[in-house]
Design a protein around this motif. Structure first.
Motif, PDB file in Angstrom:
ATOM      1  N   UNK A  91       0.834  -1.194   0.000  1.00  0.00           N
ATOM      2  CA  UNK A  91       0.000   0.000   0.000  1.00  0.00           C
ATOM      3  C   UNK A  91       0.877   1.255   0.000  1.00  0.00           C
ATOM      4  N   UNK A  92       1.928   1.239   0.833  1.00  0.00           N
ATOM      5  CA  UNK A  92       2.831   2.396   0.865  1.00  0.00           C
ATOM      6  C   UNK A  92       3.488   2.590  -0.497  1.00  0.00           C
ATOM      7  N   UNK A 130       1.616   4.521  -2.974  1.00  0.00           N
ATOM      8  CA  UNK A 130       1.523   5.965  -2.777  1.00  0.00           C
ATOM      9  C   UNK A 130       2.854   6.690  -2.966  1.00  0.00           C
ATOM     10  N   UNK A 131       3.957   5.946  -2.898  1.00  0.00           N
ATOM     11  CA  UNK A 131       5.241   6.638  -3.023  1.00  0.00           C
ATOM     12  C   UNK A 131       5.542   6.907  -4.501  1.00  0.00           C
ATOM     13  N   UNK A 132       6.577   7.720  -4.743  1.00  0.00           N
ATOM     14  CA  UNK A 132       6.855   8.173  -6.107  1.00  0.00           C
ATOM     15  C   UNK A 132       7.809   7.223  -6.813  1.00  0.00           C
TER      16      UNK A 132
END
Lengths: 477, 443
Positions: free
Chosen positions: B91-92, B95-97
């Protein structure tokens, strides 16, 4: 709250309140003075933006329980990450070997003492959607980079903790707490003509992430970090030697934490290892100084509704008008010294033994206008921001490192000087406080205190104060 | 003797983590876990004070979805928990780039040889036996001198753990290791001046520890030597860092040439590769495969093979301290230092401690430093210190409540000599270090 925490810590692992009694009965089968079982569950997350992108995030879930038996000055302690009756019974069996003496206090069912909650029982991790957390970091990055063309790097981090604890004492009491904690920080590196400097600012509280959106706090951290870096780019060598030092309001209160706070923790004083041992009732500061440790401030980083032994937090007067009033105590040291716990029994986690620790330590305001204080100094140092500090509680010697400081020349703040470490003697330094401002401020909420390998969140604060003589560790001799 | 059965069980858990991550959409993944069991006892004033039974475990996973990264960890090893942890990491990552430098190490750099490093020596000791040693240690300290009048106690610690690391490139390794220690801290008093000091011994093998008696006596000697300490007037003078604090000086150097500081440009040693950062007579090596040493490892925190190498030769910086990520950011190759250095050795000079004091002649011997006080961007250095004032190579009296300051770049260049009085207890092995001149602030 108690039921909510029981539901979330015990129920998923098939444990019930009667199982706590079973473990406690096992520990109390030998005569002891005190015993407790501490359950903890903690969810942690962090997000980091660096180089203009949200590079990574981390998430962790930890839970476990610690069992402790105290007998006289002896402590037996064991813990497990498995919240299961059989495992905790085995741990209890391990620790009670320590008990060979004790009062064998009767267990009594205690109705939870009156307590006030100094923060809301909320889960900060859920207070913003993940995308909104990312957007916040990006916004701070973009707004900060706009501030100065010399900015080379911006690092923004956001951290949140959702912690629940349940503590059962041998007196039959069972107490729960839900402790939110958030923190955000911005650090920048500026470069000018090959010279680089850093600046950083952050804040936090026992509340949710909405705190950083309020009044654009997050953006302000970026501005402040850039301002500090610019000041440092212009800084000249710091002076070396003993001189008059004016400390600004807020975070410079780390002076109190290092110089006197640790030395007034109950364990060191019971053992007689502190430079403040046996000094209650004596003058340890000028009469302008009143210092408290106050865990009851609303939403503050160092605040606790109850400590990790289930004792409600207090506002404890440490020094009143220069006279040492008392120490910060946990249950064990309070019992051994014949006083009451002040609600300062804290532990890093279920895997650590509680001990007396600070909460929010600060000095009450005085009468002076801060401008008047600076004006009174012919030659000295004005220190506005600090990094960390350290103390040797036995010799009383302490240090704290200025990260933003200026010379005072003829009553005026003049040139910025490079960071320098300040060193002094705890039992002496506050006796040299000759002026106390009317501008009490608490820090922004980023403090972490380490003691015997355990870290806990704390707060500090103070008004502007003038110290007539402190050693400043610059290079300019 | 390695507990191969338990290592295999934990390796299977890590494999489960890797498999679960792939199942949940990770394109590549790295996972690790550690378990640690231990016993700590403290004796104070001749009696047991604490008995602690330690039992820690944690597992962590880092997933990459394309070039996006997410990490998660837990101390719950159940199947459901593993699923949840992987889910949190994925999940992280969502969302990270995108980060073009992110990812596992290059496969050809992963360790393939695993020589025995002799890191595992169980100490068959129960609480009662440990207490006996702690009491003996503290007794030796307390009976050393009448001025020793209080104690913070003596401790005996014994830990044994297993570390496992795996990734989706097929790397999966685990090993068992031990760490034992004895420490003692006592107080002394003379004319109202109260001082405290300590000593400790640490080793992977219990019979390599200094004797309890010796640890206690050293703690007492150190405490007694500090009694009657005074400040110094503000001045400039030569400074001798005793071996146990000299390792911190070298630690700051390693921080400054580490990839993370370099690519963030937050180092005072940017672009220093191939340049003279120390005097010609200084050589620093990394020796990751020393038998039984505390820093030894066949691979770094991402599985990259470690190798013996020169970091500083003739005072010239030969290499940085890089992980795969920081190396890619800098357009270089990893040096096998994800997670730090493994046994850093500063070549000893010819002087023993007495000869170093002679060479110092008149100046400050520093034996303890306080506070952080090091600006890693500029190298500006200002720390609280205590130690001894030395004249004509002879210790005169203890000093405290002073600071020492300078800039690390200059301090490194102004090193006059390195002693052969090496402190072997840490990851950095160096003798005492003499610096030509620093600023002292005092009364």
């Amino acid at each position: 709250m108690l039921n909510q925490v029981k539901q979330s810590i015990l129920t998923p692992y098939g444990m019930q309140e009667k199982d706590i009694d079973t473990i406690m009965d096992s520990m109390l089968s030998a005569p002891v003075d005190d015993a407790d079982i501490y359950f903890q569950s903690s969810h942690f997350e962090s997000w980091v933006l660096e180089g203009g992108i949200v590079k990574e995030g981390a998430h962790s879930i930890e839970k476990g329980a610690g069992v402790r038996v105290v007998s006289g000055e002896k402590t037996g302690f064991a813990y497990s990450d498995r919240i299961e009756l059989s495992v905790l019974l085995a741990a209890a069996k391990n620790v009670k070997a320590i008990a060979r003496q004790g009062q064998n206090v009767q267990r009594k069912v205690d109705v939870a003492a009156n307590r006030t909650n100094y923060y809301q029982p909320i889960n900060p991790l859920k207070s913003l959607a993940d995308q909104e957390k990312i957007n916040l970091l990006r916004k701070v990055d973009v707004e900060t980079r706009k501030l100065d063309s010399r900015i080379e790097e911006v690092i923004v981090s956001l951290v949140g903790v959702d912690e629940q604890i349940l503590v059962a004492n041998q007196d039959g009491s069972l107490a729960a707490d839900i402790r939110p904690l958030t923190r955000m920080s911005v650090s920048v590196i500026l470069e000018e003509n090959g010279k680089r400097e850093q600046g950083s600012m952050g804040g936090g509280a026992r509340t949710d992430y909405g705190y950083f959106l309020d009044q654009n706090k997050a953006i302000e951290y970026g501005k402040e970090a850039v301002r500090q870096a610019i000041v440092n780019l212009e800084a000249v060598d710091a002076p070396a030697g003993n001189m008059t030092v004016v400390l600004g309001p807020g975070w410079p209160g780390i002076l109190l934490h290092e110089a006197i706070g640790h030395g007034l923790e109950g364990d060191f004083n019971r053992k007689g290892t502190s430079a403040f041992s046996n000094k209650v009732g004596q003058r340890v500061a000028s009469e302008l100084c009143t210092v408290v440790d106050d865990g009851t401030l609303q939403d503050r980083r160092g605040s606790l509704s109850i400590d990790d032994e289930g004792v409600p937090s207090e506002n404890t007067v440490l020094i009143e008008k220069g006279i040492l009033k008392g120490y910060m105590q946990d249950r064990m040291n309070a019992r051994l010294m014949g006083v009451k716990s002040t609600g300062n029994g804290r532990r890093e986690s279920y895997a650590h033994i509680p001990m007396p620790r600070m909460t929010n330590t600060y000095m009450l305001p005085g009468q002076h206008d801060p401008a008047e204080i600076v004006k009174s100094v012919k030659k000295g140092l004005y220190a506005k921001n600090f990094g960390g500090g350290q103390v040797d509680i036995t010799s009383g010697k302490f240090v704290f490192s200025a990260s933003e400081a200026y010379l005072i020349e003829d009553g005026k703040i003049t040139r910025p000087v490079k960071g320098a470490t300040l060193i002094g003697n705890g039992p002496e330094v506050l006796t040299k406080v000759s002026m106390v401002g009317n501008d009490l401020e608490l820090d922004a909420g980023v403090g972490t205190c380490g003691k015997e390998g355990q870290s806990v969140p704390v707060g500090v604060g103070q008004p502007t104060i003038k110290i007539d003589g402190l050693t400043v560790g610059g290079t300019s001799v | 003797m390695q507990n191969q059965e338990e290592i295999n069980r934990l390796k299977n858990l890590v494999q489960d983590l890797l498999d679960e991550s792939k199942k949940q959409g990770a394109t590549s993944v790295e996972a690790g876990l550690s378990v640690d069991n231990g016993l700590s006892v403290t004796a104070r004033l001749g009696e047991v004070e604490t008995i602690e039974h330690h039992c820690d475990q944690s597992l962590g996973v880092t997933v990459y979805v394309g070039q996006k990264k997410g990490s998660a960890s837990t101390n719950d090893f159940s199947k459901e928990s593993i699923k949840e942890t992987v889910k949190a990491a994925c999940s992280i990552a969502s969302f990270s780039s995108e980060d073009e430098y992110a990812g596992l190490p290059d496969k050809d750099r992963l360790a393939t040889e695993f020589p025995e490093l002799d890191r595992n020596h169980s100490w068959d000791i129960d609480a009662e036996a440990a207490i006996k040693i702690a009491v003996e240690c503290e007794d030796a300290a307390r009976s050393y001198h009448q001025e020793i009048n209080n104690s913070e106690g003596a401790s005996v610690n014994s830990h044994q753990g297993i570390q496992v690391l795996g990734n989706s490139l097929g790397f999966l390794q685990g090993y068992q290791s031990t760490r034992h220690s004895i420490s003692c801290s006592v107080l002394g008093e003379r004319d109202g001046d109260m001082q405290r000091d300590y000593w400790y011994s640490v080793s992977r093998k219990a019979d390599q520890l200094e004797s309890a008696k010796s640890v206690g006596i050293k703690a007492a000697e150190r405490t007694i030597s500090r009694l009657g300490a005074r400040s110094l007037s503000t001045r400039q003078c030569p400074v001798l860092y005793s071996a146990e604090v000299a390792s911190g000086l070298i630690g700051s150097l390693i921080g400054a040439i580490s990839g993370g500081s370099l690519y963030r440009k937050s180092s005072f040693l940017l672009d220093a590769l191939g340049t003279q950062i120390l005097p010609e007579f200084i050589h620093i090596h990394e020796q990751p495969h020393l038998k039984m040493a505390l820093g030894s490892s066949n691979y770094d925190a991402e599985g990259v093979a470690t190798a013996a190498r020169d970091i500083v030769t003739d005072g010239i910086l030969q290499g940085y301290v890089l992980s795969s990520y920081s190396a890619r950011k800098l357009g270089m190759k990893t040096t096998g230092n994800a997670g730090g250095v493994h046994n850093l050795v500063v070549d000893a000079g010819e002087n023993d401690f007495t000869a170093m004091l002679k060479q110092l002649d008149t100046g400050l011997l520093v034996t303890e430093l306080m506070g952080q006080g090091v600006n890693r961007v500029t190298g500006d250095y200002s720390r609280g210190a205590s130690g001894f004032w030395v004249e004509n190579g002879q210790i005169q009296y203890p000093v405290e409540e002073i600071t020492i300051a300078g800039n690390l770049k200059d301090m490194y260049k102004n090193i006059v000599s390195v002693g052969n009085d090496i402190d072997y207890r840490g990851n950095v092995r160096t003798g005492s270090i003499l610096i030509e001149q620093m600023s002292i602030a005092g009364e």
